[in-house]
Design a protein around this motif. Sequence first.
Motif, PDB file in Angstrom:
ATOM      1  N   GLU A  13      -1.757  33.808  79.863  1.00  0.00           N
ATOM      2  CA  GLU A  13      -2.333  34.050  81.187  1.00  0.00           C
ATOM      3  C   GLU A  13      -1.361  33.640  82.298  1.00  0.00           C
ATOM      4  OE1 GLU A  13      -4.063  32.627  78.641  1.00  0.00           O
ATOM      5  OE2 GLU A  13      -5.333  34.361  78.282  1.00  0.00           O
ATOM      6  N   ASP A  27      -4.723  43.691  80.837  1.00  0.00           N
ATOM      7  CA  ASP A  27      -5.956  44.255  81.365  1.00  0.00           C
ATOM      8  C   ASP A  27      -6.356  45.502  80.583  1.00  0.00           C
ATOM      9  OD1 ASP A  27      -8.110  44.453  83.368  1.00  0.00           O
ATOM     10  OD2 ASP A  27      -7.040  46.269  83.970  1.00  0.00           O
ATOM     11  N   ARG A  30      -7.794  44.452  77.249  1.00  0.00           N
ATOM     12  CA  ARG A  30      -9.166  43.949  77.415  1.00  0.00           C
ATOM     13  C   ARG A  30     -10.155  45.097  77.603  1.00  0.00           C
ATOM     14  NH1 ARG A  30      -6.892  39.419  80.076  1.00  0.00           N
ATOM     15  NH2 ARG A  30      -6.712  40.555  82.029  1.00  0.00           N
ATOM     16  N   ARG A  31      -9.769  46.072  78.432  1.00  0.00           N
ATOM     17  CA  ARG A  31     -10.655  47.218  78.671  1.00  0.00           C
ATOM     18  C   ARG A  31     -10.859  48.029  77.395  1.00  0.00           C
ATOM     19  NH1 ARG A  31      -7.457  49.376  83.176  1.00  0.00           N
ATOM     20  NH2 ARG A  31      -7.844  51.344  82.153  1.00  0.00           N
ATOM     21  N   LYS A  33     -10.762  46.929  74.273  1.00  0.00           N
ATOM     22  CA  LYS A  33     -11.678  46.176  73.402  1.00  0.00           C
ATOM     23  C   LYS A  33     -13.112  46.246  73.911  1.00  0.00           C
ATOM     24  CE  LYS A  33      -8.258  43.029  71.521  1.00  0.00           C
ATOM     25  NZ  LYS A  33      -7.742  41.675  71.447  1.00  0.00           N
ATOM     26  N   ALA A  34     -13.280  46.194  75.225  1.00  0.00           N
ATOM     27  CA  ALA A  34     -14.625  46.265  75.805  1.00  0.00           C
ATOM     28  C   ALA A  34     -15.265  47.632  75.535  1.00  0.00           C
ATOM     29  CB  ALA A  34     -14.567  45.987  77.307  1.00  0.00           C
TER      30      ALA A  34
END
Length: 104
Positions: A13, A27, A30-31, A33-34
């Motif tokens: 981070e 980012d 993360r998107r 995986k979401a």
Amino acid sequence: SPVRHPSRIYSLEQAADEAPALAALMDRARRSKALLEQLRHRFPPGLRAQIQAGPLDDTQWCLMVSSPAAATKLRHLTPLLLQDLSQIAAEVTSIRVKVQARDR
């Protein structure tokens, strides 16, 4: 002689805060995986564990699977997945399915 600074250990981070390209990559991961979590209910139980979120570009999403058989099953589901994605305001217009190479 040059001044030496002690080595500094960064968390991912912290590194992302100092490197915008890394932050953007994190980012997108993360998107991706979401999105996979939001669609997980669409996959048959035996297929769920074989699918991993892959790269997410502006309009293309890649899903990684563990076998050619899983890839075939997932490809049959892509129209339904794209329909779901359009309803959750995702801008994904195509899904690519890729079989992960196995470690030998």
